[in-house]
Motif scaffolding. Structure first.
Motif, PDB file in Angstrom:
ATOM      1  N   GLY A  56       0.814  -1.219   0.000  1.00 62.34           N
ATOM      2  CA  GLY A  56       0.000   0.000   0.000  1.00 62.34           C
ATOM      3  C   GLY A  56       0.836   1.251   0.000  1.00 62.34           C
ATOM      4  N   LEU A  57       1.933   1.238   0.742  1.00 63.07           N
ATOM      5  CA  LEU A  57       2.831   2.396   0.776  1.00 63.07           C
ATOM      6  C   LEU A  57       3.420   2.648  -0.611  1.00 63.07           C
ATOM      7  N   ALA A  58       3.802   1.575  -1.302  1.00 57.28           N
ATOM      8  CA  ALA A  58       4.338   1.718  -2.659  1.00 57.28           C
ATOM      9  C   ALA A  58       3.281   2.253  -3.612  1.00 57.28           C
ATOM     10  N   LEU A  59       2.040   1.797  -3.462  1.00 60.76           N
ATOM     11  CA  LEU A  59       0.954   2.283  -4.319  1.00 60.76           C
ATOM     12  C   LEU A  59       0.676   3.761  -4.072  1.00 60.76           C
ATOM     13  N   ALA A  60       0.719   4.174  -2.808  1.00 57.30           N
ATOM     14  CA  ALA A  60       0.504   5.587  -2.487  1.00 57.30           C
ATOM     15  C   ALA A  60       1.609   6.449  -3.096  1.00 57.30           C
ATOM     16  N   GLY A  61       2.857   5.962  -3.032  1.00 54.91           N
ATOM     17  CA  GLY A  61       3.962   6.689  -3.657  1.00 54.91           C
ATOM     18  C   GLY A  61       3.806   6.778  -5.159  1.00 54.91           C
ATOM     19  N   GLU A  62       3.375   5.678  -5.761  1.00 57.74           N
ATOM     20  CA  GLU A  62       3.143   5.681  -7.215  1.00 57.74           C
ATOM     21  C   GLU A  62       2.050   6.675  -7.576  1.00 57.74           C
ATOM     22  N   ASP A  63       0.985   6.697  -6.777  1.00 59.08           N
ATOM     23  CA  ASP A  63      -0.125   7.611  -7.058  1.00 59.08           C
ATOM     24  C   ASP A  63       0.322   9.064  -6.954  1.00 59.08           C
ATOM     25  N   TRP A  64       1.177   9.359  -5.965  1.00 55.93           N
ATOM     26  CA  TRP A  64       1.681  10.726  -5.808  1.00 55.93           C
ATOM     27  C   TRP A  64       2.478  11.150  -7.041  1.00 55.93           C
ATOM     28  N   ILE A  65       3.275  10.244  -7.584  1.00 60.30           N
ATOM     29  CA  ILE A  65       4.059  10.554  -8.790  1.00 60.30           C
ATOM     30  C   ILE A  65       3.144  10.719  -9.997  1.00 60.30           C
ATOM     31  N   LEU A  66       2.188   9.796 -10.142  1.00 64.02           N
ATOM     32  CA  LEU A  66       1.293   9.846 -11.296  1.00 64.02           C
ATOM     33  C   LEU A  66       0.403  11.083 -11.285  1.00 64.02           C
ATOM     34  N   ALA A  67       0.156  11.641 -10.073  1.00 64.09           N
ATOM     35  CA  ALA A  67      -0.699  12.829  -9.965  1.00 64.09           C
ATOM     36  C   ALA A  67      -0.128  14.017 -10.726  1.00 64.09           C
ATOM     37  N   HIS A  68       1.174  14.000 -11.005  1.00 60.95           N
ATOM     38  CA  HIS A  68       1.796  15.088 -11.755  1.00 60.95           C
ATOM     39  C   HIS A  68       1.548  14.977 -13.259  1.00 60.95           C
ATOM     40  N   PHE A  69       1.011  13.828 -13.699  1.00 57.56           N
ATOM     41  CA  PHE A  69       0.882  13.594 -15.138  1.00 57.56           C
ATOM     42  C   PHE A  69      -0.524  13.190 -15.586  1.00 57.56           C
ATOM     43  N   PHE A  70      -1.314  12.577 -14.696  1.00 64.29           N
ATOM     44  CA  PHE A  70      -2.584  12.004 -15.134  1.00 64.29           C
ATOM     45  C   PHE A  70      -3.739  12.452 -14.245  1.00 64.29           C
ATOM     46  N   ALA A  71      -4.936  12.391 -14.826  1.00 61.77           N
ATOM     47  CA  ALA A  71      -6.150  12.687 -14.071  1.00 61.77           C
ATOM     48  C   ALA A  71      -6.442  11.535 -13.099  1.00 61.77           C
ATOM     49  N   GLN A  72      -7.366  11.787 -12.187  1.00 65.63           N
ATOM     50  CA  GLN A  72      -7.629  10.849 -11.097  1.00 65.63           C
ATOM     51  C   GLN A  72      -8.111   9.489 -11.594  1.00 65.63           C
ATOM     52  N   VAL A  73      -8.977   9.472 -12.597  1.00 65.27           N
ATOM     53  CA  VAL A  73      -9.521   8.200 -13.096  1.00 65.27           C
ATOM     54  C   VAL A  73      -8.423   7.354 -13.727  1.00 65.27           C
ATOM     55  N   ILE A  74      -7.581   7.984 -14.543  1.00 67.06           N
ATOM     56  CA  ILE A  74      -6.485   7.253 -15.184  1.00 67.06           C
ATOM     57  C   ILE A  74      -5.520   6.714 -14.136  1.00 67.06           C
ATOM     58  N   ARG A  75      -5.230   7.535 -13.129  1.00 66.02           N
ATOM     59  CA  ARG A  75      -4.356   7.065 -12.040  1.00 66.02           C
ATOM     60  C   ARG A  75      -4.956   5.860 -11.335  1.00 66.02           C
ATOM     61  N   SER A  76      -6.247   5.870 -11.141  1.00 68.74           N
ATOM     62  CA  SER A  76      -6.910   4.755 -10.457  1.00 68.74           C
ATOM     63  C   SER A  76      -6.761   3.459 -11.246  1.00 68.74           C
ATOM     64  N   VAL A  77      -6.913   3.549 -12.558  1.00 65.79           N
ATOM     65  CA  VAL A  77      -6.737   2.368 -13.409  1.00 65.79           C
ATOM     66  C   VAL A  77      -5.307   1.859 -13.316  1.00 65.79           C
ATOM     67  N   LEU A  78      -4.337   2.775 -13.411  1.00 61.93           N
ATOM     68  CA  LEU A  78      -2.926   2.383 -13.367  1.00 61.93           C
ATOM     69  C   LEU A  78      -2.541   1.786 -12.021  1.00 61.93           C
ATOM     70  N   ILE A  79      -3.122   2.324 -10.940  1.00 61.44           N
ATOM     71  CA  ILE A  79      -2.827   1.801  -9.604  1.00 61.44           C
ATOM     72  C   ILE A  79      -3.336   0.367  -9.462  1.00 61.44           C
ATOM     73  N   ILE A  80      -4.549   0.108  -9.927  1.00 60.42           N
ATOM     74  CA  ILE A  80      -5.112  -1.245  -9.824  1.00 60.42           C
ATOM     75  C   ILE A  80      -4.347  -2.217 -10.716  1.00 60.42           C
ATOM     76  N   ILE A  81      -3.886  -1.740 -11.871  1.00 57.58           N
ATOM     77  CA  ILE A  81      -3.028  -2.578 -12.724  1.00 57.58           C
ATOM     78  C   ILE A  81      -1.737  -2.918 -11.980  1.00 57.58           C
ATOM     79  N   SER A  82      -1.133  -1.927 -11.333  1.00 57.06           N
ATOM     80  CA  SER A  82       0.100  -2.166 -10.580  1.00 57.06           C
ATOM     81  C   SER A  82      -0.120  -3.159  -9.448  1.00 57.06           C
ATOM     82  N   LEU A  83      -1.244  -3.012  -8.736  1.00 57.88           N
ATOM     83  CA  LEU A  83      -1.559  -3.932  -7.646  1.00 57.88           C
ATOM     84  C   LEU A  83      -1.704  -5.356  -8.161  1.00 57.88           C
ATOM     85  N   THR A  84      -2.363  -5.500  -9.309  1.00 57.83           N
ATOM     86  CA  THR A  84      -2.544  -6.833  -9.898  1.00 57.83           C
ATOM     87  C   THR A  84      -1.216  -7.437 -10.319  1.00 57.83           C
ATOM     88  N   ILE A  85      -0.350  -6.615 -10.893  1.00 59.20           N
ATOM     89  CA  ILE A  85       0.950  -7.118 -11.361  1.00 59.20           C
ATOM     90  C   ILE A  85       1.838  -7.517 -10.197  1.00 59.20           C
TER      91      ILE A  85
END
Length: 256
Positions: A56-85
């Motif tokens: 979860g800590l790694a996902l939160a860090g990833e989300d913080w980085i992605l927030a500089h480039f993507f909208a919230q919905v896209i970040r949510s998709v990428l986060i769930i993909i990362s969790l699955t991987i």
């Protein structure tokens, strides 16, 4: 030289237990390649929530980085993909197998045969679809501090639920990693330490109202699934444990 002298050394201890917990829950390689005793493997089960917290800590860090480039919905998709991987989709597979076994009716032996089958049926595919959809939609509604709290708490409570749902129930397979994992009783000291750690993390994250609600919902699901597993099959398998973790992860995100 005796046979015992030629055998490779057995690894044990806290760090071995943590590494084993990572190997069960993620695709990350285990550094220590020495074989571990059954007692050490069983003890590693207690540290599942710690691994969930780090995920979860790694996902939160990833989300913080992605927030500089993507909208919230896209970040949510990428986060769930990362969790699955990072988890190798193993718990999703458990959810799918459990759904297929439920779809086959109440016959115990038939359900156990389906749980052993690696193929995914219609019910299993539907369960995976709704699982991922609900996670993405729930995460898409969260922003700010509560979003980061949910990203950390959800994987941690889900792995805590996996520990609780299996505690004291018979393992229904004679072989496999799960039979070794649940071969002995998890130390009460380890369980208490992990429970204290979990509570401390929740207090540090704030958002206590939503976190408390999410925890209460998770405990209710664990209690219900323990009772159901006991009546349905008389115990648990790795798939059933993974299915509980997935449902709790969804519930925590929804509750947050």
């Amino acid at each position: 030289m005796s046979a015992d002298d030629s055998a490779p050394p057995v690894s044990s201890g806290f760090f071995t237990e943590i590494q084993l917990a990572f190997s069960f829950l993620t695709i990350l390689p285990v550094i220590d390649q020495r074989p571990a005793s059954e007692e050490t493997v069983a003890a590693s089960f207690a540290w599942f929530p710690i691994v969930g917290f780090l995920i979860g800590l790694a996902l939160a860090g990833e989300d913080w980085i992605l927030a500089h480039f993507f909208a919230q919905v896209i970040r949510s998709v990428l986060i769930i993909i990362s969790l699955t991987i990072v988890t190798g989709g193993v718990h999703l597979d458990g959810l799918a197998d459990t759904a297929d076994a439920l779809g086959a009716g109440r016959e115990r032996e038939r359900a156990l045969d389906i749980l052993r089958d690696s193929r995914v049926g219609t019910f299993g595919a539907s369960a995976i679809f709704f699982d991922l959809t609900l996670k993405i939609l729930a995460l898409s509604t969260l922003a700010g501090h509560r979003r980061y709290a949910a990203l950390i708490v959800a994987p941690m409570i889900a792995r805590w639920a996996m520990l609780l749902v299996a505690r004291g129930l018979p393992y229904l397979r004679a072989s496999g990693s799960g039979s070794t994992l649940l071969s002995g009783k998890v130390s009460g000291v380890r369980t208490a330490a992990v429970a204290i750690f979990t509570i401390v993390v929740m207090l540090m994250l704030g958002a206590m109202g939503p976190v408390a609600l999410a925890t209460a919902v998770a405990l209710a699901i664990v209690f219900a699934m323990r009772s159901f597993y006991r009546r349905w099959l008389g115990g648990v398998t790795g798939d059933l444990i993974g299915a509980c973790g997935e449902l709790v992860e969804i519930a925590v995100l929804l509750a947050m």
